[in-house]
Design a protein around this motif. Structure first.
Motif, mmCIF file in Angstrom:
data_model
loop_
_atom_site.group_PDB
_atom_site.id
_atom_site.type_symbol
_atom_site.label_atom_id
_atom_site.label_comp_id
_atom_site.label_asym_id
_atom_site.label_seq_id
_atom_site.Cartn_x
_atom_site.Cartn_y
_atom_site.Cartn_z
ATOM 1 N N ILE A 22 0.715 -1.610 -0.292
ATOM 2 C CA ILE A 22 -0.075 -0.029 -0.018
ATOM 3 C C ILE A 22 1.083 1.275 0.045
ATOM 4 O O ILE A 22 0.484 2.212 -0.799
ATOM 5 C CB ILE A 22 -1.266 -0.017 1.111
ATOM 6 N N ALA A 23 1.505 1.350 0.754
ATOM 7 C CA ALA A 23 3.175 2.509 0.631
ATOM 8 C C ALA A 23 3.215 2.934 -0.995
ATOM 9 O O ALA A 23 3.592 3.588 -0.777
ATOM 10 C CB ALA A 23 4.126 2.279 1.622
ATOM 11 N N ILE A 24 3.604 1.199 -1.776
ATOM 12 C CA ILE A 24 4.322 1.931 -2.951
ATOM 13 C C ILE A 24 3.136 2.055 -3.418
ATOM 14 O O ILE A 24 3.651 3.143 -4.691
ATOM 15 C CB ILE A 24 4.976 0.488 -3.239
ATOM 16 N N TYR A 47 -4.674 -3.343 12.012
ATOM 17 C CA TYR A 47 -3.203 -2.491 12.548
ATOM 18 C C TYR A 47 -2.142 -3.109 11.769
ATOM 19 O O TYR A 47 -1.663 -1.745 11.931
ATOM 20 C CB TYR A 47 -2.908 -2.366 14.405
ATOM 21 N N GLY A 48 -1.719 -4.219 11.618
ATOM 22 C CA GLY A 48 0.077 -4.373 11.307
ATOM 23 C C GLY A 48 -0.246 -3.612 9.200
ATOM 24 O O GLY A 48 0.439 -2.791 8.683
ATOM 25 N N ILE A 49 -1.188 -3.730 8.618
ATOM 26 C CA ILE A 49 -1.418 -3.500 7.425
ATOM 27 C C ILE A 49 -1.515 -1.655 7.409
ATOM 28 O O ILE A 49 -0.485 -1.028 6.976
ATOM 29 C CB ILE A 49 -3.222 -3.469 6.921
ATOM 30 N N ILE A 50 -2.266 -1.228 8.710
ATOM 31 C CA ILE A 50 -2.639 0.580 8.418
ATOM 32 C C ILE A 50 -0.964 0.843 8.465
ATOM 33 O O ILE A 50 -0.384 1.782 8.157
ATOM 34 C CB ILE A 50 -4.222 0.791 9.114
ATOM 35 N N GLY A 51 -0.634 0.133 9.927
ATOM 36 C CA GLY A 51 0.415 0.685 10.871
ATOM 37 C C GLY A 51 2.028 0.003 10.263
ATOM 38 O O GLY A 51 2.699 1.482 9.398
ATOM 39 N N SER A 52 2.060 -1.028 9.472
ATOM 40 C CA SER A 52 2.852 -0.675 8.210
ATOM 41 C C SER A 52 2.997 0.500 7.017
ATOM 42 O O SER A 52 4.417 0.444 6.690
ATOM 43 C CB SER A 52 3.502 -2.070 7.815
#
Lengths: 186, 137
Positions: free
Chosen positions: A17-19, B40-45
């Protein structure tokens, strides 16, 4: 290949998602989705009724293409990249949902109790879907962003309004889940 | 087509949101019940890694594809609107189990009642547009 067909763990999905966010900025746009709802309203002619929508949607035609992409992505994921739509939920969650009247929690991505065609055709079922949508559309515009715009873009660039918005997202989500669900579905 | 890149980004994002189960109503319920670390892991990372990108955007080390400085749009200020809007969105997020992007992804997955949620979201956006000048900001 088997890894792709299984559900992806959070530590794979979050960085991806960051990418996506990176690509948005790389191509000169901000990462966010809810503003596109406004663009659709503008395209549909909402500017005739309210000056708020008097904008040139052609400047945001790329956003509409992005939404089409999202829809195609969902189709591809479920039809070609998945062997199962079962979700490995916490057994406590499954039991709690069973008490609320949600049978087979986690067997599919979304519960039939809300998202079946039959349910959609009942007054209560239709009202739940429509009201949820209205809350999403109204709330994201008033708060100036959704999960991608505030929780990801805003928090990662240390913007105070986004922290306030995310706290609001959680207050609303907790009230719905803990207080209103038992009243609506119980 | 100049927008092809956004079609591809959309497709990839749709696949990521599906495969991560972030489009699942159940995952959102579980998150608000604090019964799983998954969301939380998805949004946090995602936030942590995005923060690194944002840092390089801000100091100008990473430029956009045409070599320009990347500007991060400032969010609208205003405590009341942000908190109230956030709470209203949170109620809808938990009820539908979907935020704006997953609405489109789930329609692609063939969950047709999600079209009603989409129509509602457009109606909500329209109502906001009508009232925007009268609401406390």
């Amino acid at each position: 290949m088997d890894f792709i067909l299984q559900p992806w763990p959070w530590f794979v999905s979050g960085p991806l998602i960051a990418i996506i966010l990176f690509l948005f900025f790389h191509f000169g746009k901000n990462f966010g989705v809810s503003a596109n709802l406004e663009t659709i309203c503008t395209m549909a002619g909402a500017g005739k009724v309210s000056d708020y929508f008097k904008k040139d949607w052609k400047e945001r035609d790329w956003a509409i293409v992005f939404l089409v992409g999202l829809t195609i992505g969902g189709y591809i994921a479920v039809n070609y990249l998945s062997v199962t739509t079962e979700i490995d939920l916490n057994p406590i969650t499954v039991n709690e949902l069973a008490d609320l009247g949600f049978a087979d929690a986690g067997k599919t991505y979304v519960p039939n109790e809300i998202f079946s065609i039959e349910n959609m055709q009942t007054l209560k079922g239709f009202a739940i879907l429509l009201i949820a949508g209205i809350l999403i559309g109204f709330g994201t515009r008033y708060a100036d962003g959704c999960t991608s715009g505030h929780a990801i873009t805003g928090l990662s660039s240390f913007q105070l309004p986004s922290l306030i918005a995310v706290i609001g997202f959680f207050i609303g989500g907790l009230v719905m889940t803990w207080i209103l669900f038992p009243l609506i579905f119980g | 087509m100049k927008n092809l890149r956004f079609l591809i980004i959309g497709i990839v994002f749709g696949i990521v949101l599906s495969k991560s189960e972030a489009v699942s109503w159940y995952r959102i319920y579980e998150m608000f019940k604090f019964q799983s670390f998954h969301m939380y892991g998805i949004i946090g990372s995602a936030v942590a890694i995005s923060a690194i990108f944002m840092y390089f955007f801000k100091i100008g080390k990473i430029k956009d594809y045409s070599g320009n400085q990347i500007n991060i749009k400032e969010k609208e200020k205003g405590f009341v609107r942000t908190l109230a809007g956030g709470i209203i969105f949170g109620l809808g997020w938990a009820l539908a189990g979907a935020c704006p992007a997953p609405i489109f992804v789930l329609i692609g997955q063939g969950i047709l009642p999600m079209i009603v949620v989409l129509l509602g979201a457009l109606l909500g956006t329209f109502i906001y547009g009508l009232l925007s000048k009268k609401l406390p900001n």
